[in-house]
Design a protein around this motif. Structure first.
Motif, PDB file in Angstrom:
ATOM      1  N   VAL A 241     -66.689 -51.969  43.431  1.00 24.52           N
ATOM      2  CA  VAL A 241     -66.977 -51.582  42.050  1.00 24.52           C
ATOM      3  C   VAL A 241     -68.201 -50.678  41.981  1.00 24.52           C
ATOM      4  CG1 VAL A 241     -67.694 -52.465  39.798  1.00 24.52           C
ATOM      5  CG2 VAL A 241     -65.882 -53.615  41.057  1.00 24.52           C
ATOM      6  N   ARG A 242     -69.158 -50.892  42.881  1.00 25.54           N
ATOM      7  CA  ARG A 242     -70.401 -50.120  42.851  1.00 25.54           C
ATOM      8  C   ARG A 242     -70.330 -48.844  43.680  1.00 25.54           C
ATOM      9  NH1 ARG A 242     -73.531 -55.708  44.089  1.00 25.54           N
ATOM     10  NH2 ARG A 242     -73.762 -56.452  41.943  1.00 25.54           N
ATOM     11  N   HIS A 243     -69.231 -48.627  44.384  1.00 26.34           N
ATOM     12  CA  HIS A 243     -69.111 -47.461  45.258  1.00 26.34           C
ATOM     13  C   HIS A 243     -69.203 -46.179  44.422  1.00 26.34           C
ATOM     14  CE1 HIS A 243     -67.508 -44.671  48.216  1.00 26.34           C
ATOM     15  NE2 HIS A 243     -67.554 -45.626  49.124  1.00 26.34           N
TER      16      HIS A 243
ATOM     17  N   VAL B  48     -65.897 -44.516  43.452  1.00 25.63           N
ATOM     18  CA  VAL B  48     -65.166 -45.287  42.449  1.00 25.63           C
ATOM     19  C   VAL B  48     -65.778 -45.072  41.071  1.00 25.63           C
ATOM     20  CG1 VAL B  48     -64.624 -47.627  41.663  1.00 25.63           C
ATOM     21  CG2 VAL B  48     -64.291 -47.002  44.060  1.00 25.63           C
ATOM     22  N   ARG B  49     -67.089 -45.068  41.000  1.00 33.30           N
ATOM     23  CA  ARG B  49     -67.742 -44.884  39.710  1.00 33.30           C
ATOM     24  C   ARG B  49     -67.493 -43.486  39.147  1.00 33.30           C
ATOM     25  NH1 ARG B  49     -73.647 -47.626  40.298  1.00 33.30           N
ATOM     26  NH2 ARG B  49     -73.647 -47.282  38.049  1.00 33.30           N
ATOM     27  N   LEU B  50     -67.475 -42.492  40.006  1.00 32.34           N
ATOM     28  CA  LEU B  50     -67.165 -41.139  39.541  1.00 32.34           C
ATOM     29  C   LEU B  50     -65.717 -41.050  39.065  1.00 32.34           C
ATOM     30  CD1 LEU B  50     -68.995 -39.025  42.270  1.00 32.34           C
ATOM     31  CD2 LEU B  50     -69.609 -39.200  39.848  1.00 32.34           C
ATOM     32  N   ALA B  51     -64.818 -41.674  39.796  1.00 29.00           N
ATOM     33  CA  ALA B  51     -63.412 -41.648  39.389  1.00 29.00           C
ATOM     34  C   ALA B  51     -63.211 -42.390  38.074  1.00 29.00           C
ATOM     35  CB  ALA B  51     -62.537 -42.266  40.486  1.00 29.00           C
ATOM     36  N   LEU B  52     -63.916 -43.502  37.876  1.00 27.56           N
ATOM     37  CA  LEU B  52     -63.848 -44.220  36.607  1.00 27.56           C
ATOM     38  C   LEU B  52     -64.303 -43.338  35.450  1.00 27.56           C
ATOM     39  CD1 LEU B  52     -65.251 -47.694  37.697  1.00 27.56           C
ATOM     40  CD2 LEU B  52     -63.068 -47.353  36.523  1.00 27.56           C
ATOM     41  N   ALA B  53     -65.375 -42.577  35.681  1.00 32.12           N
ATOM     42  CA  ALA B  53     -65.908 -41.726  34.626  1.00 32.12           C
ATOM     43  C   ALA B  53     -64.953 -40.618  34.241  1.00 32.12           C
ATOM     44  CB  ALA B  53     -67.248 -41.126  35.070  1.00 32.12           C
TER      45      ALA B  53
ATOM     46  N   GLY C 285     -66.785 -42.822  54.853  1.00 33.79           N
ATOM     47  CA  GLY C 285     -65.392 -42.476  55.070  1.00 33.79           C
ATOM     48  C   GLY C 285     -64.972 -41.307  54.200  1.00 33.79           C
ATOM     49  N   ARG C 286     -63.719 -40.876  54.334  1.00 36.89           N
ATOM     50  CA  ARG C 286     -63.252 -39.710  53.603  1.00 36.89           C
ATOM     51  C   ARG C 286     -63.184 -40.008  52.114  1.00 36.89           C
ATOM     52  NH1 ARG C 286     -57.287 -39.679  53.233  1.00 36.89           N
ATOM     53  NH2 ARG C 286     -56.505 -41.681  53.974  1.00 36.89           N
ATOM     54  N   SER C 287     -63.416 -39.020  51.294  1.00 40.30           N
ATOM     55  CA  SER C 287     -63.498 -39.217  49.858  1.00 40.30           C
ATOM     56  C   SER C 287     -62.301 -38.610  49.160  1.00 40.30           C
ATOM     57  CB  SER C 287     -64.790 -38.577  49.315  1.00 40.30           C
ATOM     58  OG  SER C 287     -64.769 -38.580  47.912  1.00 40.30           O
ATOM     59  N   ARG C 288     -61.434 -39.447  48.603  1.00 42.08           N
ATOM     60  CA  ARG C 288     -60.305 -38.936  47.843  1.00 42.08           C
ATOM     61  C   ARG C 288     -60.773 -38.406  46.490  1.00 42.08           C
ATOM     62  NH1 ARG C 288     -54.597 -39.973  47.975  1.00 42.08           N
ATOM     63  NH2 ARG C 288     -54.944 -41.528  49.582  1.00 42.08           N
ATOM     64  N   PHE C 289     -61.971 -38.835  46.021  1.00 42.99           N
ATOM     65  CA  PHE C 289     -62.426 -38.321  44.737  1.00 42.99           C
ATOM     66  C   PHE C 289     -62.514 -36.799  44.774  1.00 42.99           C
ATOM     67  CE2 PHE C 289     -65.793 -36.702  42.048  1.00 42.99           C
ATOM     68  CZ  PHE C 289     -65.318 -37.086  40.819  1.00 42.99           C
ATOM     69  N   ARG C 290     -63.029 -36.233  45.862  1.00 41.33           N
ATOM     70  CA  ARG C 290     -63.121 -34.787  45.950  1.00 41.33           C
ATOM     71  C   ARG C 290     -61.731 -34.169  46.032  1.00 41.33           C
ATOM     72  NH1 ARG C 290     -67.573 -36.466  48.946  1.00 41.33           N
ATOM     73  NH2 ARG C 290     -66.401 -36.536  50.884  1.00 41.33           N
ATOM     74  N   ARG C 291     -60.808 -34.857  46.723  1.00 39.81           N
ATOM     75  CA  ARG C 291     -59.465 -34.311  46.891  1.00 39.81           C
ATOM     76  C   ARG C 291     -58.668 -34.385  45.592  1.00 39.81           C
ATOM     77  NH1 ARG C 291     -55.258 -37.163  50.149  1.00 39.81           N
ATOM     78  NH2 ARG C 291     -56.968 -38.317  51.060  1.00 39.81           N
TER      79      ARG C 291
ATOM     80  N   GLU D 283     -58.924 -33.855  33.802  1.00 37.17           N
ATOM     81  CA  GLU D 283     -59.407 -32.748  32.999  1.00 37.17           C
ATOM     82  C   GLU D 283     -60.710 -33.073  32.295  1.00 37.17           C
ATOM     83  OE1 GLU D 283     -56.357 -31.664  30.324  1.00 37.17           O
ATOM     84  OE2 GLU D 283     -54.976 -30.986  31.887  1.00 37.17           O
ATOM     85  N   ALA D 284     -60.960 -34.360  32.070  1.00 38.44           N
ATOM     86  CA  ALA D 284     -62.152 -34.742  31.316  1.00 38.44           C
ATOM     87  C   ALA D 284     -63.383 -34.567  32.183  1.00 38.44           C
ATOM     88  CB  ALA D 284     -62.050 -36.198  30.856  1.00 38.44           C
ATOM     89  N   PRO D 285     -64.521 -34.101  31.629  1.00 40.87           N
ATOM     90  CA  PRO D 285     -65.753 -33.981  32.407  1.00 40.87           C
ATOM     91  C   PRO D 285     -66.350 -35.341  32.687  1.00 40.87           C
ATOM     92  CG  PRO D 285     -66.179 -33.490  30.109  1.00 40.87           C
ATOM     93  CD  PRO D 285     -64.683 -33.655  30.247  1.00 40.87           C
ATOM     94  N   VAL D 286     -67.165 -35.402  33.735  1.00 37.06           N
ATOM     95  CA  VAL D 286     -67.869 -36.641  34.051  1.00 37.06           C
ATOM     96  C   VAL D 286     -68.945 -36.853  33.015  1.00 37.06           C
ATOM     97  CG1 VAL D 286     -69.308 -37.807  35.744  1.00 37.06           C
ATOM     98  CG2 VAL D 286     -67.427 -36.366  36.505  1.00 37.06           C
ATOM     99  N   THR D 287     -68.962 -38.060  32.411  1.00 39.82           N
ATOM    100  CA  THR D 287     -69.976 -38.386  31.426  1.00 39.82           C
ATOM    101  C   THR D 287     -70.554 -39.742  31.733  1.00 39.82           C
ATOM    102  OG1 THR D 287     -68.327 -39.395  29.970  1.00 39.82           O
ATOM    103  CG2 THR D 287     -68.833 -37.060  29.600  1.00 39.82           C
ATOM    104  N   GLY D 288     -71.723 -40.015  31.160  1.00 40.01           N
ATOM    105  CA  GLY D 288     -72.307 -41.345  31.294  1.00 40.01           C
ATOM    106  C   GLY D 288     -73.049 -41.511  32.600  1.00 40.01           C
TER     107      GLY D 288
END
Length: 216
Positions: free
Chosen positions: A77-79, A82-87, A176-182, A188-193
């Motif tokens: 949860v704190r990774h 994961v937090r960027l993907a949640l945002a 490890g490899r980051s799927r968030f970048r991939r 489409e929504a910008p990262v907020t918060g």
């Protein structure tokens, strides 16, 4: 119980509105577990197993990549990824989440409560139809996990430190490899918060809205 398609949100989105980031991570992990892609390891760790299932969405894919390195549910949860993907889950733009810390507003909570009443937990010993296990977990939290996936819930441990065992809480939520970048371009929504958020009971199922039901 009907499909989550009736609600119009993915199960992890329903969980995010009802229980916050740990709930959304919980549902993603359960989805991957039902697909045979995540199992439990020593000391309540979670780890990816085998190749990526086909048809994973961006959020589930990010969670799976983070689990190439064994992590506990709380660590997951704190990774950062994961937090960027949640945002980037596009619910804030629909007026359902506040811009900080992904907090659902009153309207979102009322809608989730309506769907909880419409889709109650199955009676003991009568698991939901295939494809509805994730919806049950998204709506009812640890009550659904203890009923439908008790061994997995016990072995994975809580995602949110200090939460009580009873109630609609959620058991499950580097390197490890980051799927968030991939996968990041898929949102489409910008990262907020704020940026800083196996026992194999079932096999098969599908993606973020599928999965088998029943108890282990």
């Amino acid at each position: 119980m009907d499909s989550a398609a009736e609600i119009g949100w993915e199960p992890h989105e329903i969980a995010l509105l009802g229980g916050g980031p740990p709930a959304a991570v919980t549902v993603a992990v359960v989805a991957l577990h039902l697909l045979g892609a995540v199992e439990t390891g020593p000391r309540r760790t979670l780890c990816a197993t085998g190749p990526d299932p086909e048809g994973l969405g961006p959020f589930e894919g990010t969670v799976l990549d983070c689990l190439r390195e064994p992590l506990t549910a709380r660590e997951l949860v704190r990774h950062t990824d994961v937090r960027l993907a949640l945002a980037r889950i596009p619910l804030a733009e629909d007026g359902l989440l506040g811009p900080r810390r992904l907090r659902p507003n009153r309207g979102a909570r009322r809608r989730v409560e309506f769907w909880r009443e419409r889709h109650p937990l199955p009676a003991a010993g009568h698991g939901p139809a295939d494809g509805d296990t994730l919806l049950a977990v998204a709506l009812h939290g640890d009550a659904a996990l203890r009923l439908l996936l008790p061994r997995f819930a016990l072995r994975a441990g809580p995602a949110d430190p200090g939460v009580p065992v009873e109630g609609r809480r959620f058991f499950l939520g580097g390197s490890g490899r980051s799927r968030f970048r991939r996968w990041g371009a898929a949102y489409e929504a910008p990262v907020t918060g704020d940026r800083g958020p196996g026992d194999g009971e079932h096999a098969g199922g599908g993606g973020s809205t599928g999965g088998g039901g029943g108890s282990d």
